[in-house]
Every structure is written in structure tokens, then in C-alpha cells.
Design a protein around this motif. Structure first.
Motif, PDB file in Angstrom:
ATOM      1  N   ARG A  72       8.854 -11.429  -3.440  1.00  0.00           N
ATOM      2  CA  ARG A  72       9.382 -10.340  -4.265  1.00  0.00           C
ATOM      3  C   ARG A  72       9.708  -9.078  -3.728  1.00  0.00           C
ATOM      4  NH1 ARG A  72       7.359 -12.518  -8.882  1.00  0.00           N
ATOM      5  NH2 ARG A  72       5.832 -10.938  -8.993  1.00  0.00           N
ATOM      6  N   VAL A  73       8.530  -8.560  -3.064  1.00  0.00           N
ATOM      7  CA  VAL A  73       8.675  -7.347  -2.449  1.00  0.00           C
ATOM      8  C   VAL A  73       9.550  -7.283  -1.243  1.00  0.00           C
ATOM      9  CG1 VAL A  73       7.114  -5.763  -1.138  1.00  0.00           C
ATOM     10  CG2 VAL A  73       6.242  -6.568  -3.388  1.00  0.00           C
ATOM     11  N   ASN A  74       9.332  -8.328  -0.375  1.00  0.00           N
ATOM     12  CA  ASN A  74      10.266  -8.476   0.798  1.00  0.00           C
ATOM     13  C   ASN A  74      11.801  -8.281   0.340  1.00  0.00           C
ATOM     14  OD1 ASN A  74      10.583  -8.825   3.588  1.00  0.00           O
ATOM     15  ND2 ASN A  74      11.891 -10.501   2.707  1.00  0.00           N
ATOM     16  N   ALA A  75      12.231  -8.960  -0.488  1.00  0.00           N
ATOM     17  CA  ALA A  75      13.529  -9.168  -1.130  1.00  0.00           C
ATOM     18  C   ALA A  75      13.933  -7.650  -1.447  1.00  0.00           C
ATOM     19  CB  ALA A  75      13.860 -10.165  -2.056  1.00  0.00           C
ATOM     20  N   GLU A  76      13.137  -7.137  -2.269  1.00  0.00           N
ATOM     21  CA  GLU A  76      13.370  -5.997  -2.735  1.00  0.00           C
ATOM     22  C   GLU A  76      13.492  -4.571  -1.812  1.00  0.00           C
ATOM     23  OE1 GLU A  76      11.088  -5.650  -6.271  1.00  0.00           O
ATOM     24  OE2 GLU A  76      11.858  -7.149  -7.391  1.00  0.00           O
ATOM     25  N   GLN A  77      12.453  -4.659  -1.213  1.00  0.00           N
ATOM     26  CA  GLN A  77      12.001  -3.291  -0.253  1.00  0.00           C
ATOM     27  C   GLN A  77      12.057  -3.366   0.931  1.00  0.00           C
ATOM     28  OE1 GLN A  77       9.169  -0.744  -1.892  1.00  0.00           O
ATOM     29  NE2 GLN A  77       8.369  -1.936  -3.492  1.00  0.00           N
ATOM     30  N   SER A  78      12.011  -4.604   1.371  1.00  0.00           N
ATOM     31  CA  SER A  78      12.121  -4.751   3.163  1.00  0.00           C
ATOM     32  C   SER A  78      13.380  -5.211   3.475  1.00  0.00           C
ATOM     33  CB  SER A  78      10.948  -5.524   3.508  1.00  0.00           C
ATOM     34  OG  SER A  78       9.496  -5.040   2.896  1.00  0.00           O
ATOM     35  N   ALA A  79      14.035  -5.911   2.841  1.00  0.00           N
ATOM     36  CA  ALA A  79      15.183  -6.333   3.387  1.00  0.00           C
ATOM     37  C   ALA A  79      16.326  -5.419   3.590  1.00  0.00           C
ATOM     38  CB  ALA A  79      15.883  -7.573   2.194  1.00  0.00           C
ATOM     39  N   VAL A 134       0.783  -1.250   0.154  1.00  0.00           N
ATOM     40  CA  VAL A 134       0.017   0.143  -0.039  1.00  0.00           C
ATOM     41  C   VAL A 134       0.987   1.373   0.098  1.00  0.00           C
ATOM     42  CG1 VAL A 134      -1.578   1.162   1.614  1.00  0.00           C
ATOM     43  CG2 VAL A 134      -1.731  -1.258   1.254  1.00  0.00           C
ATOM     44  N   PRO A 135       0.569   2.237  -0.706  1.00  0.00           N
ATOM     45  CA  PRO A 135       1.409   3.396  -0.852  1.00  0.00           C
ATOM     46  C   PRO A 135       1.988   3.744   0.608  1.00  0.00           C
ATOM     47  CG  PRO A 135      -0.385   3.615  -2.483  1.00  0.00           C
ATOM     48  CD  PRO A 135      -0.608   2.465  -1.452  1.00  0.00           C
ATOM     49  N   ASP A 136       2.926   4.379   0.659  1.00  0.00           N
ATOM     50  CA  ASP A 136       3.792   4.837   2.157  1.00  0.00           C
ATOM     51  C   ASP A 136       2.634   6.131   2.795  1.00  0.00           C
ATOM     52  OD1 ASP A 136       5.768   3.279   1.838  1.00  0.00           O
ATOM     53  OD2 ASP A 136       7.201   4.935   0.811  1.00  0.00           O
ATOM     54  N   ASP A 137       2.406   6.806   1.874  1.00  0.00           N
ATOM     55  CA  ASP A 137       1.399   7.957   2.705  1.00  0.00           C
ATOM     56  C   ASP A 137       0.193   7.494   3.092  1.00  0.00           C
ATOM     57  OD1 ASP A 137       0.653   7.574  -0.129  1.00  0.00           O
ATOM     58  OD2 ASP A 137      -0.373   9.640  -0.241  1.00  0.00           O
ATOM     59  N   GLN A 178       9.173   4.477   4.862  1.00  0.00           N
ATOM     60  CA  GLN A 178       8.610   3.970   6.103  1.00  0.00           C
ATOM     61  C   GLN A 178       9.243   4.278   7.166  1.00  0.00           C
ATOM     62  OE1 GLN A 178       6.205   0.597   5.798  1.00  0.00           O
ATOM     63  NE2 GLN A 178       5.121   1.382   3.889  1.00  0.00           N
ATOM     64  N   ALA A 179      10.306   3.788   7.260  1.00  0.00           N
ATOM     65  CA  ALA A 179      11.386   3.836   8.318  1.00  0.00           C
ATOM     66  C   ALA A 179      11.503   5.330   8.811  1.00  0.00           C
ATOM     67  CB  ALA A 179      12.665   3.131   8.333  1.00  0.00           C
ATOM     68  N   GLU A 180      11.615   6.178   7.875  1.00  0.00           N
ATOM     69  CA  GLU A 180      12.004   7.564   8.071  1.00  0.00           C
ATOM     70  C   GLU A 180      10.515   8.183   8.656  1.00  0.00           C
ATOM     71  OE1 GLU A 180      13.223   9.461   4.342  1.00  0.00           O
ATOM     72  OE2 GLU A 180      15.085   8.028   4.520  1.00  0.00           O
ATOM     73  N   LEU A 181       9.743   7.639   8.125  1.00  0.00           N
ATOM     74  CA  LEU A 181       8.362   8.439   8.628  1.00  0.00           C
ATOM     75  C   LEU A 181       8.037   8.049  10.304  1.00  0.00           C
ATOM     76  CD1 LEU A 181       5.485   8.401   5.998  1.00  0.00           C
ATOM     77  CD2 LEU A 181       4.929   8.143   8.066  1.00  0.00           C
ATOM     78  N   LEU A 182       8.392   6.663  10.390  1.00  0.00           N
ATOM     79  CA  LEU A 182       8.288   6.184  11.796  1.00  0.00           C
ATOM     80  C   LEU A 182       9.108   7.078  12.708  1.00  0.00           C
ATOM     81  CD1 LEU A 182       7.126   4.333  13.769  1.00  0.00           C
ATOM     82  CD2 LEU A 182       9.182   2.710  13.100  1.00  0.00           C
ATOM     83  N   ASP A 183      10.452   7.235  12.210  1.00  0.00           N
ATOM     84  CA  ASP A 183      11.464   7.885  13.044  1.00  0.00           C
ATOM     85  C   ASP A 183      10.779   9.371  13.366  1.00  0.00           C
ATOM     86  OD1 ASP A 183      13.162   6.030  13.088  1.00  0.00           O
ATOM     87  OD2 ASP A 183      14.430   6.830  11.604  1.00  0.00           O
ATOM     88  N   ARG A 184      10.304  10.021  12.324  1.00  0.00           N
ATOM     89  CA  ARG A 184       9.976  11.433  12.530  1.00  0.00           C
ATOM     90  C   ARG A 184       8.499  11.429  13.608  1.00  0.00           C
ATOM     91  NH1 ARG A 184      10.635  12.135   7.050  1.00  0.00           N
ATOM     92  NH2 ARG A 184       8.524  12.032   6.501  1.00  0.00           N
ATOM     93  N   ALA A 185       7.681  10.315  13.201  1.00  0.00           N
ATOM     94  CA  ALA A 185       6.372  10.476  14.242  1.00  0.00           C
ATOM     95  C   ALA A 185       6.941  10.475  15.719  1.00  0.00           C
ATOM     96  CB  ALA A 185       5.743   9.238  13.724  1.00  0.00           C
ATOM     97  N   LEU A 186       7.981   9.214  15.940  1.00  0.00           N
ATOM     98  CA  LEU A 186       8.370   9.060  17.288  1.00  0.00           C
ATOM     99  C   LEU A 186       9.044   9.966  17.766  1.00  0.00           C
ATOM    100  CD1 LEU A 186       9.420   5.303  16.899  1.00  0.00           C
ATOM    101  CD2 LEU A 186       7.226   6.295  18.002  1.00  0.00           C
ATOM    102  N   PRO A 214       8.318  -0.743   9.810  1.00  0.00           N
ATOM    103  CA  PRO A 214       8.085  -0.254   8.422  1.00  0.00           C
ATOM    104  C   PRO A 214       8.554  -1.534   7.434  1.00  0.00           C
ATOM    105  CG  PRO A 214      10.254   0.321   9.557  1.00  0.00           C
ATOM    106  CD  PRO A 214       9.251  -0.341  10.294  1.00  0.00           C
ATOM    107  N   ARG A 215       8.194  -1.194   6.073  1.00  0.00           N
ATOM    108  CA  ARG A 215       8.362  -2.202   4.933  1.00  0.00           C
ATOM    109  C   ARG A 215       9.314  -1.595   4.040  1.00  0.00           C
ATOM    110  NH1 ARG A 215       3.671  -5.582   6.218  1.00  0.00           N
ATOM    111  NH2 ARG A 215       3.726  -7.820   5.010  1.00  0.00           N
ATOM    112  N   THR A 216       9.511  -0.301   3.999  1.00  0.00           N
ATOM    113  CA  THR A 216      10.174   0.423   3.146  1.00  0.00           C
ATOM    114  C   THR A 216      11.186   1.183   3.753  1.00  0.00           C
ATOM    115  OG1 THR A 216       8.859   2.198   2.774  1.00  0.00           O
ATOM    116  CG2 THR A 216       8.693   0.259   1.305  1.00  0.00           C
ATOM    117  N   LEU A 217      12.477   2.006   3.148  1.00  0.00           N
ATOM    118  CA  LEU A 217      13.209   2.942   3.767  1.00  0.00           C
ATOM    119  C   LEU A 217      12.256   4.237   4.058  1.00  0.00           C
ATOM    120  CD1 LEU A 217      16.483   2.346   2.047  1.00  0.00           C
ATOM    121  CD2 LEU A 217      16.015   1.919   4.426  1.00  0.00           C
TER     122      LEU A 217
END
Ligand code: AMP
Length: 219
Positions: free
Chosen positions: A175-182, A61-64, A94-102, A89-92
Motif C-alpha cells: 500500500r505504501v509503495n502504491a501511494e508514496q513511492s510510485a 520511517v520519517p523522512d528526517d 526524500q527525492a528532494e532531500l537527495l537532490d540537495r545532498a548531491l 528515495p521512497r517519497t517525493l
């Protein structure tokens, strides 16, 4: 600092089950973004309508969209002592967004738990998974069966195979996991807060290790 944990690992690694058990022991809520989306889809809310096509096809689902839903959940008072995030998070970004929210709440991710699992294990787990569409409980016909086959222990509803636990969406999700989440593991490893657990070990051993790791961070 609150126990703010994120769980990483491929779909079918068992991370949702470990997250739920560890959260109970740590006295914090589990936030499963997949479950938030499935509930929204069932209820036909605007979030559910936006997310449905992506979820059914095993796409992210889109990050926003995801970020908004997560922000609302993190603002609930039960997250004050901390939380376990399962599936975010599942993408980089998303990780940044989480950092900012916290950061806005004066806190940060305290521990990232990477559940390691081979592709063979993941395929077996996903093939055997049954979920309760009513309360979200998760079972596995091989490793964690419900007491009565096809019936949820917790609420008595009929368990089902998730639409995205069928072969094509499974392939897409891996595939998504290998490309975006790993790459997320590297991010948290660089921060010195990544710990790994063996997803093939017995359930109680894995949960005990996670609780120990969380207590070490918060000692
Ligand atoms: P899960 O229950 O974690 O396997 O998630 C099921 C599906 O929900 C995924 O395949 C995605 O379509 C969607 N989803 C869950 N979490 C996220 C997220 N953090 N970002 C984007 N999509 C997500």
C-alpha cells in the motif's frame, strides 16, 4: 560524473538483488536503507530505536530520520565514484532531500532504474525470501536458494524470514509503495533519466541490462 543510481520498484521486485549485483560490476557500493535500518535495530542504536516500530509494521520511517542516516552514509569516501541506492528515495520529499545532498557535492542522480513486477510475482518473491540476519545476504527458496537450506552461503549464519515479510506488513508495504513511492517514477521520467527493467526476466539478463544502461549514461 559519478554513477549515482537510484533503484525504484515495489518490495519483492528483486531490486535489492539486482542492485547488489550491478554495483559489484560497476565498482560502486550499494546503499540499502532497509539494511541500514535493520542493522541499527539489531545493534540497538538511537537510529534503530527510532526506526523499529515503523519497520516492523511495514510503515515508512520519517523522512528526517531516514535523511540523516542516508547523509552520513553518502559522506563515506567509498561513495566518491558513485553508488546504487536501493530503497531510497521512497517519497517525493526524500527525492528532494537527495537532490540537495548531491548538489552540495556538485553532482546529481544520473540514472533511475525502475524494476517492474506484477503483484503476483512480488507476493511469491516476498513469501520465499530468506535473509541472513548477520551479513544481510538475501536468498529466495524458489529462485535463489542458498547452497544448504537455511544456512547463509557467505557467512554460515542461520537464515530467517524478515518480520516484515509476513502477510500483514507485506500488505502495508505494498500500500505504501502504491501511494508514496510510485509517483517517484514520474519525477525521474520527466527528467529523462528513468529506465525500466523487467523484474521477471532471468537475473543475469537484468543485471547485464542495468550495467549497459549505466554505461550508456556515463559514456
Ligand atoms: P526494504 O529493505 O527496502 O524493503 O525496507 C524495509 C523497511 O525499512 C521499509 O518497510 C521501511 O519501514 C524502512 N525503510 C527502508 N528505506 C526507507 C526509506 N527510504 N524511507 C522510509 N523508510 C524506509
Amino acid at each position: 560524473m559519478p554513477a549515482n543510481l537510484v533503484f525504484l520498484g515495489p518490495p519483492g521486485s528483486g531490486k535489492g538483488t539486482y542492485a547488489a549485483r550491478a554495483a559489484e560490476r560497476l565498482g560502486v557500493p550499494t546503499i540499502s536503507t532497509g539494511e541500514i535500518l535493520r542493522q541499527a535495530i539489531r545493534a540497538g542504536t538511537p537510529l534503530g530505536k527510532e526506526a523499529q516500530g515503523f519497520v516492523e509494521n511495514g510503515k515508512l520511517v520519517p523522512d528526517d530520520v531516514m535523511g540523516r542516516a542516508l547523509g552520513e552514509r553518502l559522506a563515506q569516501p567509498d561513495c566518491a565514484p558513485g553508488f546504487i541506492l536501493d530503497g531510497y528515495p521512497r517519497t517525493l520529499p526524500q527525492a528532494e532531500l537527495l537532490d540537495r545532498a548531491l548538489e552540495r557535492r556538485g553532482t546529481r542522480v544520473s540514472l533511475a532504474v525502475l524494476v517492474e513486477a506484477t503483484e503476483a510475482l512480488v507476493l511469491r518473491r516476498l513469501g520465499g525470501r530468506r535473509t541472513c540476519p548477520s551479513c544481510g545476504a538475501v536468498y529466495n527458496i524458489h529462485t535463489l536458494p542458498s547452497k544448504v537450506e537455511g544456512v547463509c552461503d557467505r557467512c554460515g549464519a542461520k537464515t530467517v524470514i524478515r518480520d516484515d515479510d509476513r502477510p500483514e506488513p507485506i500488505k502495508q508495504r505494498l500500500r505504501v509503495n502504491a501511494e508514496q513511492s510510485a509517483p517517484l517514477a514520474a519525477l525521474y521520467r520527466d527528467r529523462g533519466i528513468l529506465r525500466t527493467v523487467d523484474g521477471s526476466a532471468p537475473l543475469e539478463d537484468v543485471v547485464a541490462r542495468i550495467v549497459m544502461l549505466a554505461n550508456e549514461v556515463h559514456a
